[in-house]
Scaffold this motif. Structure first.
Motif, PDB file in Angstrom:
ATOM      1  N   GLU A  48       0.870  -1.183   0.000  1.00 47.73           N
ATOM      2  CA  GLU A  48       0.000   0.000   0.000  1.00 47.73           C
ATOM      3  C   GLU A  48       0.907   1.233   0.000  1.00 47.73           C
ATOM      4  O   GLU A  48       1.135   1.869   1.029  1.00 47.73           O
ATOM      5  CB  GLU A  48      -0.921  -0.009   1.215  1.00 47.73           C
ATOM      6  CG  GLU A  48      -2.013   1.037   1.157  1.00 47.73           C
ATOM      7  CD  GLU A  48      -2.992   0.932   2.315  1.00 47.73           C
ATOM      8  OE1 GLU A  48      -3.783   1.866   2.483  1.00 47.73           O
ATOM      9  OE2 GLU A  48      -2.944  -0.073   3.059  1.00 47.73           O
ATOM     10  N   ARG A  49       1.441   1.525  -1.157  1.00 43.48           N
ATOM     11  CA  ARG A  49       2.421   2.594  -1.287  1.00 43.48           C
ATOM     12  C   ARG A  49       1.807   3.962  -1.021  1.00 43.48           C
ATOM     13  O   ARG A  49       0.642   4.203  -1.313  1.00 43.48           O
ATOM     14  CB  ARG A  49       3.046   2.559  -2.682  1.00 43.48           C
ATOM     15  CG  ARG A  49       3.970   1.374  -2.908  1.00 43.48           C
ATOM     16  CD  ARG A  49       4.095   1.021  -4.370  1.00 43.48           C
ATOM     17  NE  ARG A  49       4.623   2.125  -5.148  1.00 43.48           N
ATOM     18  CZ  ARG A  49       5.916   2.288  -5.459  1.00 43.48           C
ATOM     19  NH1 ARG A  49       6.808   1.392  -5.073  1.00 43.48           N
ATOM     20  NH2 ARG A  49       6.310   3.300  -6.177  1.00 43.48           N
ATOM     21  N   LYS A  50       2.633   4.831  -0.467  1.00 46.05           N
ATOM     22  CA  LYS A  50       2.195   6.205  -0.222  1.00 46.05           C
ATOM     23  C   LYS A  50       3.394   7.133  -0.306  1.00 46.05           C
ATOM     24  O   LYS A  50       4.549   6.691  -0.273  1.00 46.05           O
ATOM     25  CB  LYS A  50       1.539   6.318   1.149  1.00 46.05           C
ATOM     26  CG  LYS A  50       2.471   6.022   2.319  1.00 46.05           C
ATOM     27  CD  LYS A  50       1.731   6.032   3.652  1.00 46.05           C
ATOM     28  CE  LYS A  50       1.248   7.414   4.020  1.00 46.05           C
ATOM     29  NZ  LYS A  50       0.624   7.460   5.363  1.00 46.05           N
ATOM     30  N   LYS A  51       3.122   8.414  -0.422  1.00 45.15           N
ATOM     31  CA  LYS A  51       4.186   9.408  -0.466  1.00 45.15           C
ATOM     32  C   LYS A  51       4.162  10.222   0.824  1.00 45.15           C
ATOM     33  O   LYS A  51       3.097  10.590   1.324  1.00 45.15           O
ATOM     34  CB  LYS A  51       4.010  10.342  -1.668  1.00 45.15           C
ATOM     35  CG  LYS A  51       4.237   9.653  -3.008  1.00 45.15           C
ATOM     36  CD  LYS A  51       4.071  10.637  -4.168  1.00 45.15           C
ATOM     37  CE  LYS A  51       4.330   9.949  -5.498  1.00 45.15           C
ATOM     38  NZ  LYS A  51       4.159  10.899  -6.642  1.00 45.15           N
TER      39      LYS A  51
ATOM     40  N   ILE B  51       8.716   7.719  -1.260  1.00 51.47           N
ATOM     41  CA  ILE B  51       7.704   6.682  -1.424  1.00 51.47           C
ATOM     42  C   ILE B  51       7.950   5.632  -0.349  1.00 51.47           C
ATOM     43  O   ILE B  51       9.073   5.149  -0.189  1.00 51.47           O
ATOM     44  CB  ILE B  51       7.789   6.044  -2.817  1.00 51.47           C
ATOM     45  CG1 ILE B  51       7.546   7.093  -3.902  1.00 51.47           C
ATOM     46  CG2 ILE B  51       6.766   4.910  -2.953  1.00 51.47           C
ATOM     47  CD1 ILE B  51       7.833   6.600  -5.303  1.00 51.47           C
TER      48      ILE B  51
ATOM     49  N   ASP C  23       5.933   2.201   2.038  1.00 55.18           N
ATOM     50  CA  ASP C  23       4.993   1.093   1.835  1.00 55.18           C
ATOM     51  C   ASP C  23       4.829   0.333   3.142  1.00 55.18           C
ATOM     52  O   ASP C  23       5.629   0.486   4.082  1.00 55.18           O
ATOM     53  CB  ASP C  23       5.537   0.161   0.741  1.00 55.18           C
ATOM     54  CG  ASP C  23       4.445  -0.678   0.076  1.00 55.18           C
ATOM     55  OD1 ASP C  23       3.320  -0.740   0.620  1.00 55.18           O
ATOM     56  OD2 ASP C  23       4.725  -1.279  -0.975  1.00 55.18           O
TER      57      ASP C  23
ATOM     58  N   LYS D  88       6.814   3.817   8.049  1.00 55.87           N
ATOM     59  CA  LYS D  88       6.237   4.080   6.729  1.00 55.87           C
ATOM     60  C   LYS D  88       5.452   5.393   6.658  1.00 55.87           C
ATOM     61  O   LYS D  88       5.313   5.972   5.588  1.00 55.87           O
ATOM     62  CB  LYS D  88       5.309   2.929   6.332  1.00 55.87           C
ATOM     63  CG  LYS D  88       4.082   2.808   7.236  1.00 55.87           C
ATOM     64  CD  LYS D  88       3.144   1.703   6.795  1.00 55.87           C
ATOM     65  CE  LYS D  88       1.909   1.650   7.704  1.00 55.87           C
ATOM     66  NZ  LYS D  88       0.954   0.614   7.277  1.00 55.87           N
ATOM     67  N   GLY D  89       4.956   5.867   7.811  1.00 56.61           N
ATOM     68  CA  GLY D  89       4.096   7.051   7.794  1.00 56.61           C
ATOM     69  C   GLY D  89       4.819   8.376   7.825  1.00 56.61           C
ATOM     70  O   GLY D  89       4.274   9.406   7.402  1.00 56.61           O
TER      71      GLY D  89
END
Length: 205
Positions: free
Chosen positions: A14-17, A30, A32, A38-39
């Motif tokens: 669940e990739r995010k920037k 980026i 994941d 990750k956050g």
């Protein structure tokens, strides 16, 4: 339970920037599921980077070899290469998803002059470095963490420097004691927000 130091995370991607600002420069990463912090860029890495940048006023833009051990999604290497392009970065991690993210983040910032190695601690690391930086995986246990400190000593050039950040309540004192035992020295570079940044220098014993 799966940890961020797993070799092949099974957690659904669940990739995010995310954005991170340091020294008035903003970077985008980026991230994941299945990778460390990750956050957001974690507070320990943030403190270590700020301490390093404040400490390191390089007088010569000579090539120096730097190891980012346990690189996660590449925060340390992206930041250091952006501030000090003459450094040659080696990134290592056991987590394959983290390594792929590191390479993507380096490329997204147009960074060149790096090497990425899949390695559990120093298992696949060869050669020596002028600087090694680590935000050790506390949940991996003291045996793994201490093996990072021992490996750092073995893989540093003479007068090479090892930077380490650790939560005060998660064994900072035992880390300091172990680094003093291995290197014969350990300076507290910074204490802030429940973290401590230590630096040891490899000298002739």
């Amino acid at each position: 339970m799966e940890h961020y130091f797993s070799e092949n995370p099974n957690t659904k991607s669940e990739r995010k920037k995310i954005k991170y600002t340091i020294e008035n420069k903003t970077f985008e990463f980026i991230t994941d599921n299945g990778v460390f912090s990750k956050g957001k860029v974690d507070s320990g890495t943030d403190l270590m980077l700020k301490t390093f940048i404040k400490d390191k006023k390089f007088k010569k833009k000579e090539k120096m070899n730097v190891l980012d051990i346990g690189c996660g999604y590449g925060t340390v290497s992206v930041i250091l290469k952006s501030f000090y392009p003459f450094l040659h970065m080696t990134l290592s991690d056991v987590n394959e998803r983290a390594l792929k993210l590191s390479e993507e983040n380096l490329k997204n910032h147009n960074i060149k002059g790096y090497e990425i190695i899949k390695s559990s601690v120093f298992d696949n690391i060869s050669g020596n470095f002028d600087i090694i930086l680590s935000n050790p995986p506390i949940r991996a246990g003291k045996e793994i963490i201490f093996s990072i400190y021992e490996g750092a000593y073995e893989h540093l050039n003479l007068n090479g420097e090892f930077y380490c950040v650790i939560r005060t309540k998660h064994g900072a004192k035992s880390t300091q004691k172990k680094m003093e035992q291995i290197f014969g020295n350990c300076e507290t570079e910074k204490i802030d927000g429940g973290y401590r940044v230590y630096k040891s220098i490899k000298k002739i014993k």
